[in-house]
Design a protein around this motif. Structure first.
Motif, PDB file in Angstrom:
ATOM      1  N   LEU A 130       6.141  14.376   5.544  1.00 59.04           N
ATOM      2  CA  LEU A 130       6.859  15.292   4.661  1.00 59.04           C
ATOM      3  C   LEU A 130       7.198  14.574   3.360  1.00 59.04           C
ATOM      4  O   LEU A 130       7.490  13.376   3.359  1.00 59.04           O
ATOM      5  CB  LEU A 130       8.153  15.782   5.308  1.00 59.04           C
ATOM      6  CG  LEU A 130       8.058  16.476   6.663  1.00 59.04           C
ATOM      7  CD1 LEU A 130       9.453  16.830   7.161  1.00 59.04           C
ATOM      8  CD2 LEU A 130       7.187  17.722   6.583  1.00 59.04           C
ATOM      9  N   ALA A 131       7.178  15.313   2.264  1.00 58.83           N
ATOM     10  CA  ALA A 131       7.612  14.795   0.970  1.00 58.83           C
ATOM     11  C   ALA A 131       8.604  15.788   0.375  1.00 58.83           C
ATOM     12  O   ALA A 131       8.253  16.941   0.122  1.00 58.83           O
ATOM     13  CB  ALA A 131       6.432  14.603   0.035  1.00 58.83           C
ATOM     14  N   PHE A 132       9.845  15.356   0.184  1.00 58.23           N
ATOM     15  CA  PHE A 132      10.846  16.216  -0.438  1.00 58.23           C
ATOM     16  C   PHE A 132      10.756  16.029  -1.951  1.00 58.23           C
ATOM     17  O   PHE A 132      10.812  14.908  -2.461  1.00 58.23           O
ATOM     18  CB  PHE A 132      12.231  15.872   0.088  1.00 58.23           C
ATOM     19  CG  PHE A 132      12.452  16.356   1.498  1.00 58.23           C
ATOM     20  CD1 PHE A 132      13.149  17.526   1.745  1.00 58.23           C
ATOM     21  CD2 PHE A 132      11.926  15.658   2.572  1.00 58.23           C
ATOM     22  CE1 PHE A 132      13.328  17.988   3.036  1.00 58.23           C
ATOM     23  CE2 PHE A 132      12.102  16.103   3.873  1.00 58.23           C
ATOM     24  CZ  PHE A 132      12.799  17.276   4.109  1.00 58.23           C
TER      25      PHE A 132
ATOM     26  N   GLY B 214      -0.310  17.101  -0.550  1.00 57.22           N
ATOM     27  CA  GLY B 214      -0.919  15.793  -0.345  1.00 57.22           C
ATOM     28  C   GLY B 214      -2.056  15.654  -1.332  1.00 57.22           C
ATOM     29  O   GLY B 214      -2.927  16.529  -1.412  1.00 57.22           O
ATOM     30  N   ALA B 215      -2.086  14.555  -2.099  1.00 52.76           N
ATOM     31  CA  ALA B 215      -3.015  14.461  -3.235  1.00 52.76           C
ATOM     32  C   ALA B 215      -4.477  14.727  -2.874  1.00 52.76           C
ATOM     33  O   ALA B 215      -5.124  15.577  -3.504  1.00 52.76           O
ATOM     34  CB  ALA B 215      -2.854  13.104  -3.923  1.00 52.76           C
TER      35      ALA B 215
ATOM     36  N   PHE C 159      10.033  12.197  -5.790  1.00 50.39           N
ATOM     37  CA  PHE C 159       9.710  12.367  -4.381  1.00 50.39           C
ATOM     38  C   PHE C 159      10.606  11.525  -3.490  1.00 50.39           C
ATOM     39  O   PHE C 159      10.995  10.409  -3.842  1.00 50.39           O
ATOM     40  CB  PHE C 159       8.253  11.940  -4.111  1.00 50.39           C
ATOM     41  CG  PHE C 159       7.220  12.762  -4.812  1.00 50.39           C
ATOM     42  CD1 PHE C 159       6.721  13.919  -4.231  1.00 50.39           C
ATOM     43  CD2 PHE C 159       6.713  12.375  -6.047  1.00 50.39           C
ATOM     44  CE1 PHE C 159       5.752  14.681  -4.862  1.00 50.39           C
ATOM     45  CE2 PHE C 159       5.742  13.120  -6.686  1.00 50.39           C
ATOM     46  CZ  PHE C 159       5.268  14.281  -6.096  1.00 50.39           C
ATOM     47  N   ALA C 160      10.903  12.059  -2.313  1.00 48.31           N
ATOM     48  CA  ALA C 160      11.484  11.280  -1.211  1.00 48.31           C
ATOM     49  C   ALA C 160      10.587  11.523  -0.004  1.00 48.31           C
ATOM     50  O   ALA C 160      10.439  12.664   0.452  1.00 48.31           O
ATOM     51  CB  ALA C 160      12.912  11.728  -0.915  1.00 48.31           C
ATOM     52  N   PHE C 161       9.946  10.460   0.501  1.00 45.76           N
ATOM     53  CA  PHE C 161       8.925  10.606   1.537  1.00 45.76           C
ATOM     54  C   PHE C 161       9.491  10.322   2.930  1.00 45.76           C
ATOM     55  O   PHE C 161      10.236   9.363   3.123  1.00 45.76           O
ATOM     56  CB  PHE C 161       7.762   9.651   1.268  1.00 45.76           C
ATOM     57  CG  PHE C 161       6.958   9.996   0.046  1.00 45.76           C
ATOM     58  CD1 PHE C 161       5.966  10.965   0.109  1.00 45.76           C
ATOM     59  CD2 PHE C 161       7.187   9.362  -1.161  1.00 45.76           C
ATOM     60  CE1 PHE C 161       5.217  11.293  -1.014  1.00 45.76           C
ATOM     61  CE2 PHE C 161       6.449   9.680  -2.289  1.00 45.76           C
ATOM     62  CZ  PHE C 161       5.454  10.649  -2.209  1.00 45.76           C
ATOM     63  N   TYR C 162       9.089  11.158   3.890  1.00 46.10           N
ATOM     64  CA  TYR C 162       9.347  10.927   5.310  1.00 46.10           C
ATOM     65  C   TYR C 162       7.974  10.686   5.940  1.00 46.10           C
ATOM     66  O   TYR C 162       7.294  11.611   6.361  1.00 46.10           O
ATOM     67  CB  TYR C 162      10.074  12.122   5.920  1.00 46.10           C
ATOM     68  CG  TYR C 162      11.517  12.205   5.496  1.00 46.10           C
ATOM     69  CD1 TYR C 162      12.550  11.924   6.383  1.00 46.10           C
ATOM     70  CD2 TYR C 162      11.857  12.514   4.175  1.00 46.10           C
ATOM     71  CE1 TYR C 162      13.879  11.970   5.984  1.00 46.10           C
ATOM     72  CE2 TYR C 162      13.172  12.558   3.759  1.00 46.10           C
ATOM     73  CZ  TYR C 162      14.179  12.282   4.666  1.00 46.10           C
ATOM     74  OH  TYR C 162      15.496  12.323   4.259  1.00 46.10           O
ATOM     75  N   ARG C 163       7.602   9.402   5.999  1.00 49.02           N
ATOM     76  CA  ARG C 163       6.208   9.067   6.311  1.00 49.02           C
ATOM     77  C   ARG C 163       6.101   7.780   7.130  1.00 49.02           C
ATOM     78  O   ARG C 163       5.129   7.046   7.037  1.00 49.02           O
ATOM     79  CB  ARG C 163       5.441   8.912   4.993  1.00 49.02           C
ATOM     80  CG  ARG C 163       3.916   8.978   5.123  1.00 49.02           C
ATOM     81  CD  ARG C 163       3.272   8.876   3.762  1.00 49.02           C
ATOM     82  NE  ARG C 163       1.830   8.826   3.829  1.00 49.02           N
ATOM     83  CZ  ARG C 163       1.087   7.887   3.240  1.00 49.02           C
ATOM     84  NH1 ARG C 163       1.644   6.926   2.549  1.00 49.02           N
ATOM     85  NH2 ARG C 163      -0.225   7.917   3.344  1.00 49.02           N
ATOM     86  N   ASN C 164       7.075   7.506   7.954  1.00 48.52           N
ATOM     87  CA  ASN C 164       7.056   6.295   8.774  1.00 48.52           C
ATOM     88  C   ASN C 164       6.153   6.497   9.983  1.00 48.52           C
ATOM     89  O   ASN C 164       6.470   7.285  10.870  1.00 48.52           O
ATOM     90  CB  ASN C 164       8.484   5.943   9.214  1.00 48.52           C
ATOM     91  CG  ASN C 164       8.532   4.658  10.003  1.00 48.52           C
ATOM     92  OD1 ASN C 164       7.670   3.791   9.847  1.00 48.52           O
ATOM     93  ND2 ASN C 164       9.524   4.524  10.855  1.00 48.52           N
TER      94      ASN C 164
END
Length: 311
Positions: A86-88, A31-32, A99-104
């Motif tokens: 999560l970020a794939f 995470g930045a 990146f593919a983000f799972y952040r809903n």
């Protein structure tokens, strides 16, 4: 040594590792803004992270990892009401990531101002954040509120655009809230790719930011020279050559290195304008570039960030 306070998302990067014809994922805390906090701490600085993760296995890992690197996590909130994001992450043959983000409705997006401990801004510090906490109205308002609180407390405010287009809902205009955050900052960092995607012309954007009161604008460009602009001058710094295998933490390592140097030199808001005309400013930019060069030569985020001994 001033404190660096980083606010925003802490998440798990699931790094894709090709192995025997199938894809496997390695969990990497990241995470930045969390990367920036860890980067400052690994360099020997005083770092605090402000944000929220889930009360789940990934949230526990993030708290444990940041604490283990010496980051003050007393303002890191955990909630059972939402999951850790999560970020794939996949890498191309040159080490560039996608990146593919799972952040809903993940935990980081549900952080609110009232969770902030009263003592966080008791002493002047450097407050750092980015655009990933601007992606919906509630977390946007929280971010802008914290930036305002930081400025009123005498903190120098740093903002890294760190634009991820797939985090923004369809139909939104990211350039507008990102602009609002940039002009609430003293120091703005963005990449050339982000600049061109959001605003187009470098000269026009830089002048608009300086006219709006931003004191320092930094534009990175991968392996090309870094451009720095301030009210009465500019500078260009060559990057450090590196064998890149993973660019995931490159920008965050650069920011951590720069903020560490500013904190070590006591560069508060009232000193920033004079500092940029000092030789120590360009030395700090070179130091930050060295941090980025170390980070891209390693896989991951927290683990890729350099220590003073690495440099």
């Amino acid at each position: 040594m001033m404190k660096v306070i980083a606010f925003g998302e802490a998440l798990i990067d699931m790094l894709a590792l090709p192995e025997a014809g199938q894809r496997k994922f390695l969990e990497q805390p990241g995470g930045a803004p969390a990367n920036v906090a860890v980067g400052v701490a690994k360099l020997g600085g005083d770092a605090m992270f402000v944000g929220q993760v889930g009360k789940d296995m990934f949230g526990d890992l993030l708290v444990r990892s940041m604490s283990g690197y010496g980051v003050d996590t007393s303002a890191l909130h955990q909630t059972p009401a939402a999951m850790t994001a999560l970020a794939f992450v996949s890498l191309d043959p040159d080490g560039e990531r996608s990146f593919a983000f799972y952040r809903n409705r993940s935990a980081d997006l549900l952080y609110r101002v009232e969770y902030l401990p009263d003592t966080v801004f008791d002493s002047p510090a450097i407050f750092h954040c980015g655009s990933n906490t601007l992606t919906d109205d509630e977390i946007l308002n929280t971010t802008l509120d914290l930036m305002q609180q930081a400025r009123e407390a005498g903190c120098l405010v740093s903002f890294d655009v760190n634009y991820r287009h797939n985090l923004w809902p369809n139909g939104t205009t990211p350039a507008e809230p990102i602009w609002d955050a940039m002009v609430a900052s003293d120091l703005v960092k963005l990449s050339r790719e982000e600049l061109e995607a959001l605003y187009g012309d470098e000269k026009t954007l830089v002048q608009q930011l300086l006219d709006a009161g931003v004191k320092l604008v930094l534009i990175t460009d991968g392996g090309n020279p870094l451009n720095a602009y301030w009210s009465d001058g500019n500078a260009q710094v060559a990057p450090i050559a590196a064998d890149m295998i993973d660019s995931t933490a490159a920008g965050d390592a650069f920011v951590a290195g720069l903020l560490h140097q500013m904190a070590a030199q006591g560069i508060a808001r009232d000193k920033l304008e004079s500092w940029v005309n000092d030789q120590k400013f360009e030395e700090a930019l070179t130091y930050a570039c060295r941090c980025g060069a170390v980070a891209v030569s390693r896989y991951g985020a927290f683990v890729a960030l350099p220590t003073a001994e690495d440099l």
